[in-house]
Enzyme design. Structure first.
Site, PDB file in Angstrom:
ATOM      1  N   GLY A  15       0.778  -1.233   0.000  1.00  0.00           N
ATOM      2  CA  GLY A  15       0.000   0.000   0.000  1.00  0.00           C
ATOM      3  C   GLY A  15       0.810   1.284   0.000  1.00  0.00           C
ATOM      4  O   GLY A  15       1.853   1.391  -0.656  1.00  0.00           O
ATOM      5  N   ILE A  16       0.327   2.260   0.759  1.00  0.00           N
ATOM      6  CA  ILE A  16       0.959   3.571   0.799  1.00  0.00           C
ATOM      7  C   ILE A  16       2.391   3.479   1.304  1.00  0.00           C
ATOM      8  O   ILE A  16       3.295   4.143   0.780  1.00  0.00           O
ATOM      9  CB  ILE A  16       0.134   4.536   1.676  1.00  0.00           C
ATOM     10  CG1 ILE A  16      -1.223   4.816   1.022  1.00  0.00           C
ATOM     11  CG2 ILE A  16       0.889   5.843   1.910  1.00  0.00           C
ATOM     12  CD1 ILE A  16      -2.185   5.593   1.913  1.00  0.00           C
ATOM     13  N   ASP A  35       7.572  -3.403   9.204  1.00  0.00           N
ATOM     14  CA  ASP A  35       6.253  -4.017   9.127  1.00  0.00           C
ATOM     15  C   ASP A  35       6.239  -5.252  10.004  1.00  0.00           C
ATOM     16  O   ASP A  35       7.277  -5.906  10.170  1.00  0.00           O
ATOM     17  CB  ASP A  35       5.905  -4.390   7.680  1.00  0.00           C
ATOM     18  CG  ASP A  35       4.407  -4.459   7.430  1.00  0.00           C
ATOM     19  OD1 ASP A  35       3.760  -5.369   7.996  1.00  0.00           O
ATOM     20  OD2 ASP A  35       3.884  -3.620   6.689  1.00  0.00           O
ATOM     21  N   ASP A  58       6.386  -4.618  15.337  1.00  0.00           N
ATOM     22  CA  ASP A  58       5.009  -4.595  15.825  1.00  0.00           C
ATOM     23  C   ASP A  58       4.835  -3.244  16.499  1.00  0.00           C
ATOM     24  O   ASP A  58       5.388  -3.007  17.577  1.00  0.00           O
ATOM     25  CB  ASP A  58       4.776  -5.732  16.815  1.00  0.00           C
ATOM     26  CG  ASP A  58       3.366  -5.722  17.400  1.00  0.00           C
ATOM     27  OD1 ASP A  58       2.596  -4.783  17.108  1.00  0.00           O
ATOM     28  OD2 ASP A  58       3.052  -6.651  18.172  1.00  0.00           O
ATOM     29  N   ASN A  85       2.670   5.060   9.365  1.00  0.00           N
ATOM     30  CA  ASN A  85       1.699   4.767   8.318  1.00  0.00           C
ATOM     31  C   ASN A  85       0.877   3.510   8.600  1.00  0.00           C
ATOM     32  O   ASN A  85      -0.262   3.400   8.151  1.00  0.00           O
ATOM     33  CB  ASN A  85       2.448   4.597   6.983  1.00  0.00           C
ATOM     34  CG  ASN A  85       1.598   3.956   5.907  1.00  0.00           C
ATOM     35  OD1 ASN A  85       0.680   4.569   5.355  1.00  0.00           O
ATOM     36  ND2 ASN A  85       1.878   2.694   5.595  1.00  0.00           N
ATOM     37  N   TYR A 150     -12.314   2.743  13.402  1.00  0.00           N
ATOM     38  CA  TYR A 150     -11.225   3.259  12.562  1.00  0.00           C
ATOM     39  C   TYR A 150     -11.271   4.783  12.529  1.00  0.00           C
ATOM     40  O   TYR A 150     -10.256   5.465  12.730  1.00  0.00           O
ATOM     41  CB  TYR A 150     -11.361   2.678  11.152  1.00  0.00           C
ATOM     42  CG  TYR A 150     -10.272   3.097  10.192  1.00  0.00           C
ATOM     43  CD1 TYR A 150      -9.134   2.319  10.031  1.00  0.00           C
ATOM     44  CD2 TYR A 150     -10.391   4.253   9.421  1.00  0.00           C
ATOM     45  CE1 TYR A 150      -8.131   2.684   9.133  1.00  0.00           C
ATOM     46  CE2 TYR A 150      -9.399   4.629   8.535  1.00  0.00           C
ATOM     47  CZ  TYR A 150      -8.272   3.849   8.393  1.00  0.00           C
ATOM     48  OH  TYR A 150      -7.282   4.214   7.499  1.00  0.00           O
TER      49      TYR A 150
END
Length: 270
Positions: A15-16, A35, A58, A85, A150
């Protein structure tokens, strides 16, 4: 960018985050792709080349934050830009989700970046510079159905980021927050599986590469708050300040979103 920087980007396996890592490296910067999915981050880093490397992180673990940040400083001598992000999503009407899912969203999407900011803050101040970048969301202004937790986490994240920036306004640190609209990422594909998310598809999603370009430009200009796309910012802020307008928008766009979502699913199957 005129001077090479060292970037640490969370959620960079896809993704981004992945798009931003690629764009930043192409501009001559060193990028560390962080990640929880180390295999995914490693694959992206290998595709970028020698300017990139991957680490497992994490973001919900303060110990892992300290370990990764210390490792970056040991290897590269400094960290110039931290891009928070990484995020998750549990879709569905709030009433249908388990409390553990609401908590998971808040722990990851709000407290995760907060842990990163708090871990990086003293290290940035000790080295005399640093840029804290938060990839937030237009849902920080627009609480859409289907992603109540969210949106709540993004509301909280924006408030925290800006409050911290105000607290540190006399320090040498820089702060930038960016709010993308719906973006073509694996997360959006997950959202498309849930009928409760129909309203989120009323508009046209942008690409992760487009958002990455906005982020890098905001970093270069030291922009306090940016939107992707930029022209939606004024309307989003105005709409988010008026519950009555939000209700009207939902009534107007819910059917449009549902139709676009059906078309998206059909195209994916085809």
């Amino acid at each position: 960018m005129s001077k090479s920087k060292v970037f640490l980007i969370t959620g960079a396996a896809s993704g981004i985050g992945a798009a931003l890592a690629k764009r930043a490296a192409e501009a001559g910067n060193t990028v560390i792709l962080a990640d929880i999915n180390l295999a995914g981050a490693t694959s992206v880093a290998e595709g970028i080349g020698p300017k990139a490397e991957a680490v497992r992180l994490d973001i919900c673990s303060s110990q892992q934050w300290d370990h990764v940040l210390d490792g970056v400083r040991t290897k590269f001598g400094r960290l110039d830009v931290l891009v928070n992000n990484a995020a998750i999503v549990h879709t569905g009407y709030a009433r249908d989700l388990k409390m553990e899912q609401h908590e998971d969203t808040m722990m990851t999407n709000f407290f995760g970046p907060v842990r990163g900011m708090m871990a990086a803050l003293p290290k940035f101040k000790a080295q005399g510079h640093g840029h804290l970048v938060t990839i937030c969301s237009m849902t920080a202004f627009l609480p859409f159905p289907g992603i109540a937790s969210y949106a709540a986490a993004k509301h909280a994240l924006r408030a925290y980021h800006l409050a911290l920036a105000l607290e540190e306004r006399e320090s040498p640190l820089k702060f930038t927050i960016v709010h993308p609209t719906s973006t073509e990422t694996p997360m959006l594909d997950k959202e498309a599986e849930d009928d409760a998310m129909a309203l989120s598809f009323a508009g046209t999603p942008v690409t992760a590469e487009f958002v990455a370009g906005i982020v890098l430009e905001a970093i270069r200009k030291n922009t306090v708050e940016a939107f992707a796309p930029p022209e939606r910012g004024k309307a989003v802020k105005k709409l988010g300040a008026s519950p009555r307008s939000l209700w009207k928008m939902m009534e107007r766009n819910a059917a449009i979103g549902a139709e676009k979502l059906r078309a998206r699913r059909a195209a994916k199957k085809g």
